[in-house]
Design a protein around this motif. Structure first.
Motif, mmCIF file in Angstrom:
data_model
loop_
_atom_site.group_PDB
_atom_site.id
_atom_site.type_symbol
_atom_site.label_atom_id
_atom_site.label_comp_id
_atom_site.label_asym_id
_atom_site.label_seq_id
_atom_site.Cartn_x
_atom_site.Cartn_y
_atom_site.Cartn_z
ATOM 1 N N SER A 1 0.850 -1.188 0.000
ATOM 2 C CA SER A 1 0.000 0.000 0.000
ATOM 3 C C SER A 1 0.886 1.238 0.000
ATOM 4 O O SER A 1 2.020 1.211 0.488
ATOM 5 C CB SER A 1 -0.937 0.011 1.213
ATOM 6 N N VAL A 2 0.363 2.307 -0.567
ATOM 7 C CA VAL A 2 1.076 3.580 -0.633
ATOM 8 C C VAL A 2 0.113 4.701 -0.267
ATOM 9 O O VAL A 2 -1.113 4.513 -0.235
ATOM 10 C CB VAL A 2 1.668 3.832 -2.045
ATOM 11 N N TYR A 3 0.651 5.866 -0.032
ATOM 12 C CA TYR A 3 -0.160 7.029 0.332
ATOM 13 C C TYR A 3 -0.877 7.569 -0.897
ATOM 14 O O TYR A 3 -0.269 7.817 -1.941
ATOM 15 C CB TYR A 3 0.743 8.096 0.947
ATOM 16 N N SER A 4 -2.198 7.760 -0.767
ATOM 17 C CA SER A 4 -3.012 8.189 -1.913
ATOM 18 C C SER A 4 -3.086 9.704 -2.059
ATOM 19 O O SER A 4 -3.682 10.210 -3.008
ATOM 20 C CB SER A 4 -4.431 7.623 -1.791
ATOM 21 N N GLY A 5 -2.485 10.439 -1.103
ATOM 22 C CA GLY A 5 -2.497 11.893 -1.194
ATOM 23 C C GLY A 5 -3.705 12.514 -0.514
ATOM 24 O O GLY A 5 -4.680 11.844 -0.174
ATOM 25 N N ASP A 6 -3.629 13.831 -0.310
ATOM 26 C CA ASP A 6 -4.721 14.575 0.313
ATOM 27 C C ASP A 6 -4.795 15.949 -0.357
ATOM 28 O O ASP A 6 -3.973 16.830 -0.099
ATOM 29 C CB ASP A 6 -4.481 14.723 1.817
ATOM 30 N N GLN A 7 -5.770 16.103 -1.244
ATOM 31 C CA GLN A 7 -5.891 17.357 -1.999
ATOM 32 C C GLN A 7 -6.148 18.546 -1.086
ATOM 33 O O GLN A 7 -5.642 19.648 -1.318
ATOM 34 C CB GLN A 7 -7.008 17.241 -3.038
ATOM 35 N N SER A 8 -6.937 18.318 -0.012
ATOM 36 C CA SER A 8 -7.290 19.429 0.873
ATOM 37 C C SER A 8 -6.058 20.001 1.574
ATOM 38 O O SER A 8 -6.032 21.179 1.938
ATOM 39 C CB SER A 8 -8.321 18.981 1.910
ATOM 40 N N LEU A 9 -5.034 19.150 1.791
ATOM 41 C CA LEU A 9 -3.804 19.607 2.430
ATOM 42 C C LEU A 9 -2.674 19.812 1.423
ATOM 43 O O LEU A 9 -1.534 20.090 1.815
ATOM 44 C CB LEU A 9 -3.360 18.593 3.490
ATOM 45 N N GLU A 10 -3.010 19.643 0.145
ATOM 46 C CA GLU A 10 -2.042 19.828 -0.940
ATOM 47 C C GLU A 10 -0.844 18.895 -0.800
ATOM 48 O O GLU A 10 0.313 19.281 -1.020
ATOM 49 C CB GLU A 10 -1.582 21.290 -1.021
ATOM 50 N N ILE A 11 -1.125 17.634 -0.398
ATOM 51 C CA ILE A 11 -0.085 16.611 -0.318
ATOM 52 C C ILE A 11 -0.322 15.622 -1.458
ATOM 53 O O ILE A 11 -1.400 15.046 -1.578
ATOM 54 C CB ILE A 11 -0.117 15.874 1.029
ATOM 55 N N GLY B 1 0.303 10.594 16.096
ATOM 56 C CA GLY B 1 -1.026 11.112 16.402
ATOM 57 C C GLY B 1 -2.018 11.014 15.276
ATOM 58 O O GLY B 1 -2.973 11.796 15.216
ATOM 59 N N GLY B 2 -1.814 10.083 14.328
ATOM 60 C CA GLY B 2 -2.777 9.912 13.248
ATOM 61 C C GLY B 2 -2.361 10.622 11.980
ATOM 62 O O GLY B 2 -1.177 10.669 11.627
ATOM 63 N N GLY B 3 -3.339 11.188 11.265
ATOM 64 C CA GLY B 3 -3.097 11.816 9.977
ATOM 65 C C GLY B 3 -2.372 13.141 10.089
ATOM 66 O O GLY B 3 -2.092 13.630 11.190
ATOM 67 N N PRO B 4 -2.041 13.761 8.947
ATOM 68 C CA PRO B 4 -1.249 14.993 8.962
ATOM 69 C C PRO B 4 -1.907 16.147 9.702
ATOM 70 O O PRO B 4 -1.222 16.990 10.272
ATOM 71 C CB PRO B 4 -1.070 15.319 7.474
ATOM 72 N N MET C 1 -1.462 15.382 13.797
ATOM 73 C CA MET C 1 -0.142 15.133 14.393
ATOM 74 C C MET C 1 0.104 16.092 15.548
ATOM 75 O O MET C 1 -0.228 17.274 15.455
ATOM 76 C CB MET C 1 0.952 15.346 13.339
ATOM 77 N N PRO C 2 0.695 15.614 16.643
ATOM 78 C CA PRO C 2 1.072 16.526 17.729
ATOM 79 C C PRO C 2 2.109 17.542 17.246
ATOM 80 O O PRO C 2 2.999 17.202 16.465
ATOM 81 C CB PRO C 2 1.670 15.594 18.786
ATOM 82 N N VAL C 3 1.977 18.761 17.689
ATOM 83 C CA VAL C 3 2.935 19.798 17.317
ATOM 84 C C VAL C 3 4.337 19.379 17.764
ATOM 85 O O VAL C 3 4.539 18.955 18.905
ATOM 86 C CB VAL C 3 2.543 21.156 17.940
ATOM 87 N N GLY C 4 5.283 19.470 16.860
ATOM 88 C CA GLY C 4 6.661 19.084 17.146
ATOM 89 C C GLY C 4 7.027 17.698 16.665
ATOM 90 O O GLY C 4 8.209 17.378 16.548
ATOM 91 N N ASP C 5 6.037 16.855 16.377
ATOM 92 C CA ASP C 5 6.309 15.480 15.981
ATOM 93 C C ASP C 5 6.640 15.377 14.488
ATOM 94 O O ASP C 5 6.126 16.147 13.676
ATOM 95 C CB ASP C 5 5.096 14.601 16.274
ATOM 96 N N PRO C 6 7.485 14.386 14.124
ATOM 97 C CA PRO C 6 7.751 14.122 12.713
ATOM 98 C C PRO C 6 6.701 13.173 12.135
ATOM 99 O O PRO C 6 6.005 12.461 12.872
ATOM 100 C CB PRO C 6 9.123 13.458 12.745
ATOM 101 N N GLY C 7 6.605 13.132 10.829
ATOM 102 C CA GLY C 7 5.688 12.213 10.178
ATOM 103 C C GLY C 7 5.859 12.268 8.674
ATOM 104 O O GLY C 7 6.677 13.033 8.149
ATOM 105 N N GLY C 8 5.080 11.460 7.991
ATOM 106 C CA GLY C 8 5.146 11.458 6.539
ATOM 107 C C GLY C 8 4.431 10.259 5.961
ATOM 108 O O GLY C 8 3.881 9.416 6.688
ATOM 109 N N PRO C 9 4.420 10.143 4.651
ATOM 110 C CA PRO C 9 3.769 9.005 4.002
ATOM 111 C C PRO C 9 4.538 7.713 4.278
ATOM 112 O O PRO C 9 5.734 7.742 4.585
ATOM 113 C CB PRO C 9 3.820 9.375 2.518
ATOM 114 N N ASP C 10 3.839 6.590 4.199
ATOM 115 C CA ASP C 10 4.530 5.314 4.359
ATOM 116 C C ASP C 10 4.027 4.331 3.315
ATOM 117 O O ASP C 10 3.008 4.555 2.661
ATOM 118 C CB ASP C 10 4.365 4.759 5.777
#
Length: 467
Positions: free
Chosen positions: A122-132, A186-189, A192-201
């Protein structure tokens, strides 16, 4: 291939590619107040994922014991455990998607020997509302690898798990999801908690055609369903963002964080959808069969719970945790009492924890020699806890059954009485009530917590008066 061979093979594979082996972290991280236990390999590495330089370099690999107490009530099926070993490799600002996916493929297919025709991703399908944007780069690498292996590479963007449950994936090799393929603590983009890293997987699943899809999880199967046919075995996280007050901001450097479930990969290697069949858990289950005189296939849930909980307890005690009524000690006590409750149900009586723990230590001693060194202490802690709880278990169960015959839902006050008089953990009482078909009043948990707080206040007042 044996699970112990896979563990070593993983470390060898990544050291061949320039990674440095780092020591495992303890199950309790004293400098991390955000969680009780180490639940993933990345937790101890968070400062380095945010930009600090690691003393061992920018390519790291380890095998990290983990414990996720939030999964305790899921234990009993063929895949969930509270304790597990996670294979981890990291790139801190070096290689990224292309190399990581190829490293993972090479290990799973060419080293472990998994059948690529039964692997799905599986891959990240993107999020138009967040411009990802969708993760087309990862999808393209997977397409190249599967095609070279002669495996079809159909792709479908399901976006949500709900859509997958309703429509299925149609056997597509590469599936796009939105929430399921974004990693953060903390879940989706947007959460996410402020300060935490994240990204697609990008996640890797192994398909078991011999398993019938469980429709209680949705009408149709798809990789990110819990219906039983697909088992997640690995997840490559591409950490490239940090959550700020103003949204997502690029990290100073892009990182790779891979986590692979050792037991699940080992289960795939022996073509078993049941992780309790692998080489570290199977001897523990066999010991429970000997003690009970029953077969695993006849009392599967109970034996899985006992094996998992005692194994987790062994590692916790070795790392310095002791049974108590607070935080880490409370979780350990809950694991042990839940194991004893299930042991009681299959007629495993006094000495069960010691005997099962002995088998667990034997199963892990080669990879974790500190367990063998602490064997006497571990068994002593377990023996004491079992003696204490066995004294009141039978009385507590009889009282619960008596209350259940009163033809009324049980209240939080009822469960508090069981806790206070018989040492019955509230979660265990609620589980047993459900097993007996006894209803609980709405709001029972809040009432129980109120009674507990009242007891604490009385205890503090008594303590003050006595000084």
């Amino acid at each position: 291939m044996d699970i112990n061979q896979i563990r070593q093979l993983y470390l060898d594979h990544f050291t061949e590619h320039g990674h440095q082996i780092i020591d495992r972290a303890p199950l309790v991280l004293n400098d991390d107040a955000t969680t009780l236990f180490t639940g993933s390999g990345m937790q101890p590495l968070l400062p380095y994922l945010l930009g600090a330089d690691h003393p061992a370099g920018d390519r790291l690999v380890d095998v990290q014991p983990c414990l996720r107490s939030q999964d305790i009530e899921e234990v009993g099926d063929n895949r969930h455990t509270t304790f597990f070993e996670m294979l981890g490799n990291w790139s801190l600002g070096g290689y990224f998607k292309d190399e990581q996916i190829r490293f993972a493929w090479d290990f799973l297919v060419n080293k472990v020997g998994l059948d690529p025709a039964r692997m799905y991703v599986s891959v990240y399908s993107g999020d138009q509302s967040l411009e990802i944007s969708p993760d087309d780069e990862s999808a393209q690498v997977w397409h190249e690898l599967f095609s070279a292996a002669g495996v079809s590479t159909d792709r479908i963007d399901l976006v949500t798990e709900e859509r997958g449950n309703a429509e299925g994936s149609g056997g597509a090799r590469i599936c796009g999801y939105r929430d399921k393929n974004w990693w953060s603590r903390g879940g989706g983009p947007e959460t996410m908690p402020v300060g935490d890293p994240g990204g697609p997987d990008t996640e890797i699943f192994y398909y078991f055609p011999q398993v019938e899809h469980d429709k209680s999880y949705g009408e149709h199967p798809h990789p990110n369903s819990d219906g039983g046919q697909y088992l997640e075995i690995g997840n490559s996280v591409f950490m490239q963002f940090q959550r700020t007050e103003n949204g997502l901001s690029p990290l100073p450097r892009r990182n790779v964080d891979f986590g692979g479930g050792l037991e699940r990969i080992a289960a795939a290697a022996i073509d078993s959808p049941d992780v309790y069949r692998v080489g570290t858990l199977a001897p523990i289950v066999s010991r429970i069969e000997e003690l009970s005189g029953r077969a695993y296939d006849d009392d599967t849930e109970a034996m899985r719970v006992i094996a998992d909980h005692v194994r987790g307890a062994v590692f916790l005690i070795a790392d310095g945790v002791r049974p108590s009524g607070k935080e880490h000690g409370y979780v350990l006590r809950r694991l042990l009492r839940r194991a004893i409750r299930f042991a009681h149900a299959i007629e495993c009586f006094d000495g069960t924890l010691e005997s099962v723990a002995d088998a667990a230590i034997d199963a892990y001693a080669a990879a974790y020699p500190t367990l063998d060194a602490a064997r006497t202490e571990i068994l002593g802690v377990l023996a004491k806890e079992e003696r204490q709880f066995r004294r009141t278990l039978g009385k507590g169960l009889r009282e619960l059954r008596r209350l259940g015959k009163e033809s009324r839902p049980l209240s939080g006050a009822d469960l508090f009485t069981l806790y206070e008089r018989f040492g019955f953990p509230v979660e265990l009482a609620a589980e047993e009530a459900n097993r007996l078909g006894v209803d609980l009043l709405a709001g029972w948990r809040a009432d129980f917590d109120t009674a507990m707080e009242r007891q604490r206040q009385m205890s503090r007042a008594s303590s003050t008066l006595g000084t």
